[in-house]
Motif scaffolding. Structure first.
Motif, PDB file in Angstrom:
ATOM      1  N   GLU A  68       8.566   5.006  -3.887  1.00  0.00           N
ATOM      2  CA  GLU A  68       9.579   5.787  -3.173  1.00  0.00           C
ATOM      3  C   GLU A  68       9.499   5.562  -1.664  1.00  0.00           C
ATOM      4  O   GLU A  68      10.527   5.460  -0.987  1.00  0.00           O
ATOM      5  N   GLU A  69       8.280   5.453  -1.151  1.00  0.00           N
ATOM      6  CA  GLU A  69       8.144   5.192   0.292  1.00  0.00           C
ATOM      7  C   GLU A  69       8.744   3.836   0.654  1.00  0.00           C
ATOM      8  O   GLU A  69       9.380   3.686   1.693  1.00  0.00           O
ATOM      9  N   ASN A  70       8.560   2.862  -0.233  1.00  0.00           N
ATOM     10  CA  ASN A  70       9.182   1.560  -0.019  1.00  0.00           C
ATOM     11  C   ASN A  70      10.691   1.697   0.117  1.00  0.00           C
ATOM     12  O   ASN A  70      11.303   1.118   1.007  1.00  0.00           O
ATOM     13  N   LEU A  71      11.274   2.487  -0.787  1.00  0.00           N
ATOM     14  CA  LEU A  71      12.721   2.659  -0.747  1.00  0.00           C
ATOM     15  C   LEU A  71      13.137   3.367   0.534  1.00  0.00           C
ATOM     16  O   LEU A  71      14.147   3.027   1.152  1.00  0.00           O
ATOM     17  N   LEU A  72      12.344   4.345   0.966  1.00  0.00           N
ATOM     18  CA  LEU A  72      12.695   5.090   2.176  1.00  0.00           C
ATOM     19  C   LEU A  72      12.671   4.191   3.416  1.00  0.00           C
ATOM     20  O   LEU A  72      13.481   4.362   4.322  1.00  0.00           O
ATOM     21  N   VAL A  73      11.750   3.236   3.442  1.00  0.00           N
ATOM     22  CA  VAL A  73      11.745   2.307   4.575  1.00  0.00           C
ATOM     23  C   VAL A  73      13.067   1.537   4.609  1.00  0.00           C
ATOM     24  O   VAL A  73      13.605   1.255   5.677  1.00  0.00           O
ATOM     25  N   GLY A  74      13.598   1.244   3.426  1.00  0.00           N
ATOM     26  CA  GLY A  74      14.897   0.560   3.355  1.00  0.00           C
ATOM     27  C   GLY A  74      16.004   1.346   4.032  1.00  0.00           C
ATOM     28  O   GLY A  74      16.980   0.780   4.510  1.00  0.00           O
ATOM     29  N   ALA A  75      15.855   2.676   4.075  1.00  0.00           N
ATOM     30  CA  ALA A  75      16.891   3.523   4.680  1.00  0.00           C
ATOM     31  C   ALA A  75      16.544   3.903   6.105  1.00  0.00           C
ATOM     32  O   ALA A  75      17.085   4.858   6.650  1.00  0.00           O
ATOM     33  N   LEU A  83       8.351   5.066 -11.859  1.00  0.00           N
ATOM     34  CA  LEU A  83       7.210   4.545 -11.091  1.00  0.00           C
ATOM     35  C   LEU A  83       7.218   5.035  -9.650  1.00  0.00           C
ATOM     36  O   LEU A  83       6.531   4.485  -8.802  1.00  0.00           O
ATOM     37  N   ARG A  84       7.985   6.091  -9.383  1.00  0.00           N
ATOM     38  CA  ARG A  84       8.248   6.430  -7.979  1.00  0.00           C
ATOM     39  C   ARG A  84       6.992   6.759  -7.188  1.00  0.00           C
ATOM     40  O   ARG A  84       6.948   6.545  -5.991  1.00  0.00           O
ATOM     41  N   HIS A  85       5.954   7.293  -7.834  1.00  0.00           N
ATOM     42  CA  HIS A  85       4.748   7.638  -7.077  1.00  0.00           C
ATOM     43  C   HIS A  85       3.637   6.605  -7.244  1.00  0.00           C
ATOM     44  O   HIS A  85       2.510   6.838  -6.823  1.00  0.00           O
ATOM     45  N   HIS A 118       0.809  -1.217   0.000  1.00  0.00           N
ATOM     46  CA  HIS A 118       0.000   0.000   0.000  1.00  0.00           C
ATOM     47  C   HIS A 118       0.842   1.267   0.000  1.00  0.00           C
ATOM     48  O   HIS A 118       0.311   2.367   0.012  1.00  0.00           O
ATOM     49  N   LEU A 119       2.163   1.119  -0.010  1.00  0.00           N
ATOM     50  CA  LEU A 119       3.037   2.288  -0.051  1.00  0.00           C
ATOM     51  C   LEU A 119       3.485   2.543  -1.488  1.00  0.00           C
ATOM     52  O   LEU A 119       3.469   1.639  -2.315  1.00  0.00           O
ATOM     53  N   THR A 120       3.915   3.767  -1.770  1.00  0.00           N
ATOM     54  CA  THR A 120       4.426   4.032  -3.104  1.00  0.00           C
ATOM     55  C   THR A 120       5.839   3.460  -3.229  1.00  0.00           C
ATOM     56  O   THR A 120       6.464   3.082  -2.239  1.00  0.00           O
ATOM     57  N   LEU A 169       2.660  -2.848  -9.040  1.00  0.00           N
ATOM     58  CA  LEU A 169       3.766  -2.996  -9.975  1.00  0.00           C
ATOM     59  C   LEU A 169       3.796  -4.429 -10.514  1.00  0.00           C
ATOM     60  O   LEU A 169       3.260  -5.344  -9.890  1.00  0.00           O
ATOM     61  N   SER A 170       4.459  -4.597 -11.654  1.00  0.00           N
ATOM     62  CA  SER A 170       4.578  -5.952 -12.199  1.00  0.00           C
ATOM     63  C   SER A 170       5.594  -6.735 -11.370  1.00  0.00           C
ATOM     64  O   SER A 170       6.340  -6.166 -10.576  1.00  0.00           O
ATOM     65  N   GLY A 171       5.617  -8.043 -11.581  1.00  0.00           N
ATOM     66  CA  GLY A 171       6.528  -8.887 -10.812  1.00  0.00           C
ATOM     67  C   GLY A 171       7.977  -8.447 -10.925  1.00  0.00           C
ATOM     68  O   GLY A 171       8.695  -8.373  -9.933  1.00  0.00           O
TER      69      GLY A 171
END
Lengths: 294, 263
Positions: free
Chosen positions: B100-107, B133-135, B96-98, B141-143
Motif C-alpha cells: 500500500e505504501e508503494n501505491l501511495l508513493v505513486g500518488a 497483499l496490501r500490508h 522495504h515498503l508495503t 512479493l512474487s514477480g
C-alpha cells in the motif's frame, strides 16, 4: 547500589540523546545512502550557536531555542544545496568526502567565532535533583531522555504515515523509480539534511545542558556513530535501542573500570563496541538486510 | 495527444542513441513500441517522461509536445504533474515498503486525500490480488505481483498517458495475459492512453491500436496493429514466423541471411 543505579539512569539518559543525534545519521543514510561524517560538528556548531544567542546576545530562552532550530534548518538546507546537490550522480565516495570537508569547515568556523574553549548554557530545567530510590540524579538527565524520546516518536510517525516520509523511505529503495512517480528527490535530500541538523541541534543543546559546551562535543557525534553502527545504519528502532546500550556501557565501564585501567577508558568503550559489532554483525542489530527473494 | 517530432537523444554529450524519432499517441489509444534490445525504446520513454535528464541524457533536436505544449525541457516532476507517468522496466518496487505504501508513493503529486483513497480502491479493483497483499513487504512479493504493483503504482497518479516498459518481462504466459487484460480494461474504462514498450510483439499488438518498430534508434516501420501483424518483415523478424503463419524452419536460414543483407 546507589552508585550503580545512578550510573544506569544517567547512562540510559545520555544514551537516548546519542540515539537522537544518531538519527541524524540514519535519516540521511536512509534516503540517500550518504554517510554524514559531519555529525559531530553539526552538534558542536548548533550548541555554540545557542550559547551565542542566549548568553552573548542575551535573548530569552525560548527565542534562543527557536532561533537554534531555524538555524539548524537553514544549515541543513544550505549543506545540501551548496555542497551535495552539485555532486548528484557522482560516485558516492565523493559525497561522503564532502561531508567530511563540511565537518572540518564548521569546526573551523566555530573556533573562529568562539575562540573560548569552554562555556556553559544557562540552566533551563529546575536545579533540584530527583531521588530515584537511593540514587540522586539531576533533572537534566530525565528531561534529556524525555525530549529525545518524544522527538524520536514524532519522527517515527512522520516516516510511517506522512506522504513525504513514505516518499523519503521509497527514495532509499530506488531513486530512479521514485522520480518516475513524480517525487522530487532533491527536496527529499534537502529535507533529510534539515531533519538531521535539527536532531543534531536538539541533541547538542541537551548534551550541553548536562556537560557544558566544549570541543569535546565533536566526540559526541563520534559516539553517535557507534550507536548507528550498533543499531544498523538505517534503522530508527536500532538507534533508539543501541543509544542506551552505548550510554550504559560507557557509564558503567567508565565508572567501574577507570580505577582499574585508568582514565580515558570511558571514551574508548563506544569505539571498542564499533569494532566488535562490525566483526560479528555487520548489519547491526536492526539494519535492513538486502531483500533477496528465494 | 502526445507528439514526438524528429527527436534526437544524446547521452553524456557524446553518444547519440536516437536519430530522429517521430511518433504520435492519440488520446485514449494504445500504442506499441517494438524492437530488439538496444533499439532505443526505453530511451524514447525516458525522453518523454523527463527521466533522461537524471541519466545525463539530453534531447538535442526535435520536439516533444503534449496537448500542444512543448515538454522536452520540463523536469520529470513537472511532466508527472501534466499526467504522464512511466513505469520503469524490471519491476522496480520499493522493496522495504508495503504494497500500500508503494501505491501511495505513486500518488505523491496529488493533493486530495479522499480521491487518493478512491484511486487506491480502484487499483485494488483492477488487481484484487494486491488488496490481499496490501500490508506485505513489497520486496517479498512474487514477480507477477511486483509487476502488478508497478502497474498499479503508475495508475495511482491518475495519468492521462501511461507508459509501460516491458510489463511482460520474465513472467509466465498466463500472468502476461492477465496483466495485459487489465491494461486493456483500464484503457477502455478510463480512456487513459497507453504507450507500451514490448519485446513480446504478439501480445502487444493484440491490445494495441497502432505500433512503431524501432531499430538502431530509428523508426523503421509504423502503422495500425493489423498492418503490423500482417507485415512480412514483422512476422519474420519479431514473431519468428515465415510467410503463411507457419513456424519458421531453420533449414531455410539462408533466406534470412539474404534478407538481412539488403536491409
Amino acid at each position: 547500589m546507589a552508585e550503580l543505579l545512578q550510573y544506569v539512569v544517567t547512562g540510559i539518559a545520555v544514551g537516548m540523546v546519542y540515539a537522537l543525534i544518531a538519527l541524524g545519521f540514519a535519516l540521511i543514510w536512509k534516503s540517500s545512502s550518504v554517510a554524514n561524517l559531519a555529525l559531530g560538528q553539526l552538534v558542536l556548531i548548533s550548541s555554540w550557536f545557542t550559547y551565542g544567542m542566549l548568553v552573548q546576545v542575551g535573548l530569552p530562552y525560548w527565542i534562543g531555542l527557536l532561533l537554534t532550530i531555524v538555524f539548524a534548518v537553514f544549515l541543513g538546507w544550505s549543506i545540501e544545496r551548496f555542497t551535495l546537490r552539485p555532486l548528484i550522480a557522482q560516485p558516492i565516495l565523493s559525497l561522503i568526502t564532502v561531508t567530511l570537508g563540511v565537518g572540518y569547515f564548521l569546526e573551523g568556523l566555530v573556533s573562529f567565532i568562539w575562540p573560548t574553549s569552554v562555556a556553559a548554557l544557562p540552566h533551563l530545567f529546575p536545579k533540584e535533583p530527583v531521588h530515584i530510590g537511593p540514587a540522586v540524579v539531576s533533572q537534566e538527565y530525565l528531561w534529556a531522555a524525555g525530549i529525545s524520546l518524544a522527538l524520536f516518536g514524532m519522527l517515527s510517525l512522520f516516516f510511517k504515515y506522512h506522504k513525504m516520509g513514505i516518499a523519503m523511505r521509497a527514495t532509499a529503495d530506488d531513486q530512479l523509480a521514485v522520480q518516475a512517480c513524480g517525487v522530487p528527490v532533491t527536496s527529499v535530500f534537502s529535507m533529510s539534511w534539515m531533519f538531521a541538523c535539527v536532531v543534531a541541534a536538539v541533541g547538542g543543546v541537551l548534551i550541553s545542558l548536562i556537560g557544558g559546551i566544549t570541543y569535546g562535543l565533536v566526540e559526541t557525534g563520534l559516539k553517535s556513530f557507534s550507536v548507528v553502527i550498533l543499531g544498523g545504519l538505517d534503522s530508527f528502532i536500532g538507534c533508539m535501542v543501541a543509544g542506551p546500550i552505548i550510554g550504559l556501557a560507557e557509564n558503567l565501564g567508565g565508572g567501574y573500570l577507570t580505577p582499574i585501567i585508568g582514565p580515558g577508558i570511558k571514551d574508548i568503550i563506544p569505539f571498542i563496541i564499533i569494532i566488535i559489532v562490525m566483526v560479528i554483525k555487520p548489519f547491526g542489530l536492526f539494519g535492513e538486510e538486502r531483500i533477496e527473494r528465494i | 495527444m502526445l507528439k514526438l517530432n524528429n527527436i534526437e537523444v544524446v547521452y553524456l554529450n557524446v553518444v547519440r542513441v536516437l536519430h530522429g524519432i517521430s511518433l504520435t499517441v492519440e488520446d485514449g489509444s494504445v500504442v506499441a513500441l517494438l524492437g530488439a534490445n538496444g533499439a532505443g525504446k526505453t530511451t524514447t520513454l525516458k525522453a518523454i517522461s523527463g527521466l533522461l535528464k537524471v541519466e545525463e541524457g539530453d534531447v538535442t533536436d526535435g520536439s516533444i509536445e503534449w496537448e500542444g505544449r512543448r515538454i522536452d525541457h520540463s523536469s520529470a516532476q513537472e511532466i508527472g504533474k501534466l499526467g504522464i507517468v512511466q513505469a520503469l522496466e524490471g519491476r522496480r518496487v520499493f522493496g522495504h515498503l508495503t504494497t500500500e505504501e508503494n501505491l501511495l508513493v505513486g500518488a505523491h503529486n496529488r493533493k486530495e486525500r479522499h480521491i487518493i483513497h478512491q484511486d487506491l480502491e480502484m487499483v485494488y479493483h483492477y488487481f484484487p490480488r494486491l488488496k490481499a497483499l496490501r500490508h506485505n513487504i513489497a520486496g517479498y512479493l512474487s514477480g507477477g505481483e511486483q509487476q502488478m504493483l508497478v502497474t498499479g503504482r503508475a495508475m495511482m497518479s491518475a495519468p492521462k498517458l501511461m507508459m509501460l516498459d516491458e510489463p511482460s518481462l520474465g513472467l509466465a504466459p498466463m500472468l502476461v495475459e492477465e496483466i495485459y487484460d487489465i491494461i486493456k480494461r483500464f484503457n477502455d474504462e478510463r480512456h487513459t492512453s497507453v504507450l507500451l514498450v514490448e519485446q513480446n510483439v504478439r501480445i502487444a499488438l493484440n491490445i494495441a491500436h497502432s505500433g512503431y518498430v524501432m531499430e538502431n534508434g530509428r523508426v523503421v516501420l509504423d502503422g495500425s496493429a493489423d498492418f503490423l501483424r500482417n507485415n512480412e518483415d514483422v512476422k519474420e523478424f519479431y514473431m519468428g514466423l515465415s510467410a503463411v503463419g507457419v513456424k519458421k524452419s531453420y533449414r531455410a536460414v539462408k533466406h534470412y541471411k539474404r534478407r538481412k543483407r539488403w536491409l
